[in-house]
Design a protein around this motif. Structure first.
Motif, mmCIF file in Angstrom:
data_model
loop_
_atom_site.group_PDB
_atom_site.id
_atom_site.type_symbol
_atom_site.label_atom_id
_atom_site.label_comp_id
_atom_site.label_asym_id
_atom_site.label_seq_id
_atom_site.Cartn_x
_atom_site.Cartn_y
_atom_site.Cartn_z
ATOM 1 N N TYR A 46 0.832 -1.206 0.000
ATOM 2 C CA TYR A 46 0.000 0.000 0.000
ATOM 3 C C TYR A 46 0.869 1.259 0.000
ATOM 4 C CZ TYR A 46 -3.777 3.174 1.376
ATOM 5 O OH TYR A 46 -4.689 4.203 1.432
ATOM 6 N N PHE A 49 2.396 1.785 -3.337
ATOM 7 C CA PHE A 49 1.426 2.408 -4.235
ATOM 8 C C PHE A 49 1.378 3.917 -4.003
ATOM 9 C CE2 PHE A 49 -2.910 3.982 -4.925
ATOM 10 C CZ PHE A 49 -3.043 3.729 -6.281
ATOM 11 N N THR A 64 1.263 -1.947 -9.051
ATOM 12 C CA THR A 64 1.118 -2.194 -7.618
ATOM 13 C C THR A 64 -0.350 -2.337 -7.242
ATOM 14 O OG1 THR A 64 3.145 -0.948 -7.220
ATOM 15 C CG2 THR A 64 1.753 -1.362 -5.313
ATOM 16 N N LEU A 65 -1.224 -1.566 -7.883
ATOM 17 C CA LEU A 65 -2.660 -1.683 -7.612
ATOM 18 C C LEU A 65 -3.186 -3.060 -7.995
ATOM 19 C CD1 LEU A 65 -5.231 -0.278 -6.624
ATOM 20 C CD2 LEU A 65 -5.564 0.554 -8.968
ATOM 21 N N CYS A 69 -4.871 -5.578 -5.254
ATOM 22 C CA CYS A 69 -6.229 -6.108 -5.386
ATOM 23 C C CYS A 69 -6.264 -7.620 -5.536
ATOM 24 C CB CYS A 69 -6.942 -5.439 -6.552
ATOM 25 S SG CYS A 69 -7.313 -3.703 -6.209
ATOM 26 N N LEU A 78 -7.852 -0.652 1.303
ATOM 27 C CA LEU A 78 -7.876 -0.874 -0.141
ATOM 28 C C LEU A 78 -9.290 -0.697 -0.680
ATOM 29 C CD1 LEU A 78 -6.437 -1.647 -2.752
ATOM 30 C CD2 LEU A 78 -6.878 -4.040 -2.172
ATOM 31 N N VAL A 82 -10.502 1.925 -3.555
ATOM 32 C CA VAL A 82 -11.251 1.577 -4.768
ATOM 33 C C VAL A 82 -12.525 2.418 -4.865
ATOM 34 C CG1 VAL A 82 -12.480 -0.276 -5.983
ATOM 35 C CG2 VAL A 82 -10.215 -0.701 -5.012
ATOM 36 N N LEU A 109 -5.562 8.885 -9.477
ATOM 37 C CA LEU A 109 -6.199 7.566 -9.473
ATOM 38 C C LEU A 109 -6.815 7.265 -10.836
ATOM 39 C CD1 LEU A 109 -7.916 7.513 -5.965
ATOM 40 C CD2 LEU A 109 -5.907 6.203 -6.698
ATOM 41 N N ILE A 124 -9.975 -5.671 -10.721
ATOM 42 C CA ILE A 124 -9.882 -4.797 -9.549
ATOM 43 C C ILE A 124 -11.270 -4.511 -8.993
ATOM 44 C CG2 ILE A 124 -9.376 -2.413 -8.868
ATOM 45 C CD1 ILE A 124 -6.834 -2.671 -10.636
#
Length: 181
Positions: A46, A49, A64-65, A69, A78, A82, A109, A124
């Motif tokens: 995290y 990210f 990384t995302l 996920c 997380l 999202v 984002l 995701i």
């Protein structure tokens, strides 16, 4: 010696400290160290990210995302990320007022999400929607997935209907499919 959670948090805190000091290279070095020693810890991934976002390395943030996920979809932070991502891609302001920092982060984002291939975008959204226990968050994420991937309406739509039916059956609010209406 055996390394424990305190060691992981200490290393991550060192990286955060370097970010606050505007030393992105030192922050990256601490995160690389943490990822080497603690590759499967949520907090490390995290913060990696967040570091990618701070350095405007959107491709690294996207990779990384995906990892976050696929491994940590049940993590509350997380799931909140999202939700913010969904707000960013649907151009909504969840609270009605955004500070300039929040607005910048939402734009970042959106850039990260736009770099992902559609299959990863879908993964995701669906993995986090499936993992969240909050019906409202699940509904928000699911609707976003339906808008982006209408071909999934048959499976996702039915799951959402079942979830809403179960949620309303446990609450005192009459359901939309109430036969008495």
């Amino acid at each position: 010696p055996i390394l424990d959670n305190d060691d992981c948090e200490w290393i991550v805190e060192k990286s955060k400290e370097q970010i606050r000091n505007k030393d992105k290279h030192a922050a990256r070095a601490w995160i690389i160290t943490a990822k080497s020693i603690f590759p499967y810890r949520f907090i490390v991934q995290y913060e990696a990210f967040k570091l990618h976002l701070a350095c405007e390395e959107y491709l690294g943030a996207a990779q990384t995302l995906i990892e976050l996920c696929s491994r940590f979809s049940r993590e509350e932070r997380l799931q909140q990320l999202v939700i913010e991502l969904v707000e960013a891609i649907s151009n909504r302001n969840g609270c009605g007022y955004l500070s300039s920092d929040s607005l910048i982060e939402k734009k970042q984002l959106k850039k990260v999400f736009d770099l992902l291939p559609p299959s990863s975008q879908k993964m995701i959204l669906l993995s986090v929607a499936d993992a969240t226990s909050d019906p409202l968050q699940k509904g928000i994420i699911t609707v976003a997935a339906l808008k982006l991937f209408p071909e999934t309406a048959v499976t996702i739509g039915l799951d959402m209907y079942d979830m809403l039916t179960q949620t309303f059956s446990r609450s005192s609010i009459p359901a939309a499919n109430n036969k008495q209406r």
